[in-house]
Scaffold this motif. Structure first.
Motif, PDB file in Angstrom:
ATOM      1  N   THR A   4      33.134  50.736  29.698  1.00  0.00           N
ATOM      2  CA  THR A   4      33.362  51.137  31.086  1.00  0.00           C
ATOM      3  C   THR A   4      32.382  50.498  32.065  1.00  0.00           C
ATOM      4  O   THR A   4      32.694  50.370  33.241  1.00  0.00           O
ATOM      5  CB  THR A   4      33.296  52.667  31.223  1.00  0.00           C
ATOM      6  N   SER A   5      31.239  50.067  31.606  1.00  0.00           N
ATOM      7  CA  SER A   5      30.289  49.405  32.501  1.00  0.00           C
ATOM      8  C   SER A   5      30.606  47.928  32.680  1.00  0.00           C
ATOM      9  O   SER A   5      30.059  47.287  33.576  1.00  0.00           O
ATOM     10  CB  SER A   5      28.859  49.556  31.961  1.00  0.00           C
ATOM     11  N   ARG A   6      31.491  47.383  31.877  1.00  0.00           N
ATOM     12  CA  ARG A   6      31.830  45.956  31.922  1.00  0.00           C
ATOM     13  C   ARG A   6      33.263  45.686  32.348  1.00  0.00           C
ATOM     14  O   ARG A   6      33.561  44.625  32.874  1.00  0.00           O
ATOM     15  CB  ARG A   6      31.627  45.335  30.536  1.00  0.00           C
ATOM     16  N   ILE A   7      34.154  46.622  32.101  1.00  0.00           N
ATOM     17  CA  ILE A   7      35.572  46.426  32.396  1.00  0.00           C
ATOM     18  C   ILE A   7      35.909  47.165  33.686  1.00  0.00           C
ATOM     19  O   ILE A   7      35.636  48.355  33.814  1.00  0.00           O
ATOM     20  CB  ILE A   7      36.458  46.959  31.246  1.00  0.00           C
ATOM     21  N   THR A   8      36.468  46.438  34.636  1.00  0.00           N
ATOM     22  CA  THR A   8      36.838  47.040  35.906  1.00  0.00           C
ATOM     23  C   THR A   8      38.334  46.858  36.146  1.00  0.00           C
ATOM     24  O   THR A   8      38.940  45.912  35.651  1.00  0.00           O
ATOM     25  CB  THR A   8      36.060  46.403  37.068  1.00  0.00           C
ATOM     26  N   ILE A   9      38.891  47.796  36.902  1.00  0.00           N
ATOM     27  CA  ILE A   9      40.298  47.716  37.276  1.00  0.00           C
ATOM     28  C   ILE A   9      40.366  47.919  38.784  1.00  0.00           C
ATOM     29  O   ILE A   9      39.959  48.973  39.295  1.00  0.00           O
ATOM     30  CB  ILE A   9      41.135  48.779  36.545  1.00  0.00           C
ATOM     31  N   ALA A  10      40.835  46.883  39.483  1.00  0.00           N
ATOM     32  CA  ALA A  10      40.957  46.945  40.941  1.00  0.00           C
ATOM     33  C   ALA A  10      42.289  46.318  41.340  1.00  0.00           C
ATOM     34  O   ALA A  10      42.593  45.195  40.912  1.00  0.00           O
ATOM     35  CB  ALA A  10      39.797  46.209  41.601  1.00  0.00           C
ATOM     36  N   PRO A  11      43.083  47.006  42.137  1.00  0.00           N
ATOM     37  CA  PRO A  11      44.399  46.482  42.523  1.00  0.00           C
ATOM     38  C   PRO A  11      44.350  45.088  43.153  1.00  0.00           C
ATOM     39  O   PRO A  11      45.263  44.305  42.980  1.00  0.00           O
ATOM     40  CB  PRO A  11      44.916  47.517  43.525  1.00  0.00           C
ATOM     41  N   ALA A  12      43.268  44.766  43.842  1.00  0.00           N
ATOM     42  CA  ALA A  12      43.170  43.481  44.536  1.00  0.00           C
ATOM     43  C   ALA A  12      42.728  42.329  43.626  1.00  0.00           C
ATOM     44  O   ALA A  12      42.725  41.178  44.049  1.00  0.00           O
ATOM     45  CB  ALA A  12      42.213  43.603  45.717  1.00  0.00           C
ATOM     46  N   ILE A  13      42.353  42.638  42.409  1.00  0.00           N
ATOM     47  CA  ILE A  13      41.874  41.591  41.490  1.00  0.00           C
ATOM     48  C   ILE A  13      42.831  41.501  40.315  1.00  0.00           C
ATOM     49  O   ILE A  13      43.014  42.468  39.573  1.00  0.00           O
ATOM     50  CB  ILE A  13      40.441  41.876  41.003  1.00  0.00           C
ATOM     51  N   CYS A  14      43.454  40.356  40.149  1.00  0.00           N
ATOM     52  CA  CYS A  14      44.385  40.089  39.043  1.00  0.00           C
ATOM     53  C   CYS A  14      45.462  41.165  38.920  1.00  0.00           C
ATOM     54  O   CYS A  14      45.790  41.603  37.807  1.00  0.00           O
ATOM     55  CB  CYS A  14      43.627  39.906  37.737  1.00  0.00           C
ATOM     56  N   HIS A  15      45.975  41.600  40.060  1.00  0.00           N
ATOM     57  CA  HIS A  15      47.083  42.566  40.099  1.00  0.00           C
ATOM     58  C   HIS A  15      46.754  43.870  39.367  1.00  0.00           C
ATOM     59  O   HIS A  15      47.625  44.497  38.769  1.00  0.00           O
ATOM     60  CB  HIS A  15      48.354  41.951  39.523  1.00  0.00           C
ATOM     61  N   GLY A  16      45.489  44.242  39.375  1.00  0.00           N
ATOM     62  CA  GLY A  16      45.096  45.510  38.769  1.00  0.00           C
ATOM     63  C   GLY A  16      44.920  45.486  37.266  1.00  0.00           C
ATOM     64  O   GLY A  16      44.739  46.531  36.643  1.00  0.00           O
ATOM     65  N   LYS A  17      44.960  44.291  36.676  1.00  0.00           N
ATOM     66  CA  LYS A  17      44.724  44.199  35.226  1.00  0.00           C
ATOM     67  C   LYS A  17      43.248  44.450  34.938  1.00  0.00           C
ATOM     68  O   LYS A  17      42.388  44.126  35.759  1.00  0.00           O
ATOM     69  CB  LYS A  17      45.107  42.811  34.712  1.00  0.00           C
ATOM     70  N   PRO A  18      42.926  44.989  33.781  1.00  0.00           N
ATOM     71  CA  PRO A  18      41.521  45.177  33.409  1.00  0.00           C
ATOM     72  C   PRO A  18      40.815  43.826  33.354  1.00  0.00           C
ATOM     73  O   PRO A  18      41.299  42.880  32.715  1.00  0.00           O
ATOM     74  CB  PRO A  18      41.592  45.808  32.020  1.00  0.00           C
ATOM     75  N   CYS A  19      39.684  43.727  34.056  1.00  0.00           N
ATOM     76  CA  CYS A  19      38.935  42.473  34.151  1.00  0.00           C
ATOM     77  C   CYS A  19      37.470  42.684  33.804  1.00  0.00           C
ATOM     78  O   CYS A  19      36.978  43.803  33.769  1.00  0.00           O
ATOM     79  CB  CYS A  19      39.025  41.920  35.574  1.00  0.00           C
ATOM     80  N   HIS A  47      32.278  28.937  29.041  1.00  0.00           N
ATOM     81  CA  HIS A  47      32.384  29.798  30.219  1.00  0.00           C
ATOM     82  C   HIS A  47      31.067  30.552  30.420  1.00  0.00           C
ATOM     83  O   HIS A  47      30.963  31.744  30.110  1.00  0.00           O
ATOM     84  CB  HIS A  47      33.554  30.780  30.060  1.00  0.00           C
ATOM     85  N   PRO A  48      30.049  29.864  30.938  1.00  0.00           N
ATOM     86  CA  PRO A  48      28.711  30.460  31.039  1.00  0.00           C
ATOM     87  C   PRO A  48      28.618  31.679  31.959  1.00  0.00           C
ATOM     88  O   PRO A  48      27.630  32.416  31.901  1.00  0.00           O
ATOM     89  CB  PRO A  48      27.845  29.309  31.554  1.00  0.00           C
ATOM     90  N   GLU A  49      29.633  31.918  32.769  1.00  0.00           N
ATOM     91  CA  GLU A  49      29.608  33.106  33.618  1.00  0.00           C
ATOM     92  C   GLU A  49      29.857  34.376  32.816  1.00  0.00           C
ATOM     93  O   GLU A  49      29.579  35.488  33.277  1.00  0.00           O
ATOM     94  CB  GLU A  49      30.629  32.990  34.765  1.00  0.00           C
ATOM     95  N   LEU A  50      30.373  34.224  31.605  1.00  0.00           N
ATOM     96  CA  LEU A  50      30.596  35.368  30.716  1.00  0.00           C
ATOM     97  C   LEU A  50      29.353  35.621  29.880  1.00  0.00           C
ATOM     98  O   LEU A  50      28.559  34.722  29.621  1.00  0.00           O
ATOM     99  CB  LEU A  50      31.796  35.105  29.800  1.00  0.00           C
ATOM    100  N   GLU A  51      29.216  36.859  29.449  1.00  0.00           N
ATOM    101  CA  GLU A  51      28.102  37.259  28.591  1.00  0.00           C
ATOM    102  C   GLU A  51      28.649  37.848  27.298  1.00  0.00           C
ATOM    103  O   GLU A  51      29.788  38.328  27.254  1.00  0.00           O
ATOM    104  CB  GLU A  51      27.241  38.307  29.311  1.00  0.00           C
ATOM    105  N   LYS A  52      27.822  37.819  26.272  1.00  0.00           N
ATOM    106  CA  LYS A  52      28.221  38.348  24.969  1.00  0.00           C
ATOM    107  C   LYS A  52      28.751  39.778  25.099  1.00  0.00           C
ATOM    108  O   LYS A  52      29.751  40.139  24.494  1.00  0.00           O
ATOM    109  CB  LYS A  52      27.028  38.297  24.014  1.00  0.00           C
ATOM    110  N   GLU A  53      28.097  40.577  25.910  1.00  0.00           N
ATOM    111  CA  GLU A  53      28.503  41.963  26.104  1.00  0.00           C
ATOM    112  C   GLU A  53      29.897  42.069  26.732  1.00  0.00           C
ATOM    113  O   GLU A  53      30.606  43.041  26.496  1.00  0.00           O
ATOM    114  CB  GLU A  53      27.475  42.700  26.959  1.00  0.00           C
ATOM    115  N   ASP A  54      30.280  41.070  27.540  1.00  0.00           N
ATOM    116  CA  ASP A  54      31.620  41.055  28.134  1.00  0.00           C
ATOM    117  C   ASP A  54      32.689  40.919  27.051  1.00  0.00           C
ATOM    118  O   ASP A  54      33.713  41.596  27.080  1.00  0.00           O
ATOM    119  CB  ASP A  54      31.771  39.900  29.129  1.00  0.00           C
ATOM    120  N   ILE A  55      32.426  40.047  26.102  1.00  0.00           N
ATOM    121  CA  ILE A  55      33.385  39.831  25.014  1.00  0.00           C
ATOM    122  C   ILE A  55      33.446  41.062  24.118  1.00  0.00           C
ATOM    123  O   ILE A  55      34.525  41.517  23.735  1.00  0.00           O
ATOM    124  CB  ILE A  55      33.011  38.565  24.219  1.00  0.00           C
ATOM    125  N   GLN A  56      32.298  41.632  23.825  1.00  0.00           N
ATOM    126  CA  GLN A  56      32.272  42.841  23.003  1.00  0.00           C
ATOM    127  C   GLN A  56      32.995  43.993  23.711  1.00  0.00           C
ATOM    128  O   GLN A  56      33.736  44.746  23.079  1.00  0.00           O
ATOM    129  CB  GLN A  56      30.822  43.235  22.692  1.00  0.00           C
TER     130      GLN A  56
END
Length: 65
Positions: A4-19, A47-56
Motif C-alpha cells: 500500500t505504500s508503493r501502489i497507488t490508484i488515481a483516476p487521472a493516472i493510467c485510467h485508474g489502474k494500480p501504478c 528502468h532506473p526510476e524503479l526500485e526493488k521494493e516497487d517490483i516486490q
C-alpha cells in the motif's frame, strides 16, 4: 512488504489502474516483464526510476488482487 505504500490508484493516472508510486508504471506492466522472463535486476537496470521494493510490491499486490 506492505504494498500500500508503493501502489497507488488515481483516476487521472493510467485510467485508474494500480501504478507504482503515482508514476505511469502500471503494476500489470511490471508483472508482464517478470512473466516474459526478465529478472528483477534486468528491470532495474533498464528502468532506473524503479526500485526493488516497487517490483516486490507489484508481486505482492498481484497475489492479493
Amino acid at each position: 512488504m506492505a504494498y500500500t505504500s508503493r501502489i497507488t490508484i488515481a483516476p487521472a493516472i493510467c485510467h485508474g489502474k494500480p501504478c507504482i508510486r503515482g508514476m505511469r508504471w502500471p503494476v500489470e506492466v511490471i508483472i508482464d516483464m517478470l512473466g516474459s522472463g526478465m529478472s528483477m535486476e534486468e528491470i532495474l537496470s533498464e528502468h532506473p526510476e524503479l526500485e526493488k521494493e516497487d517490483i516486490q510490491a507489484s508481486l505482492d499486490f498481484s497475489r492479493r488482487e
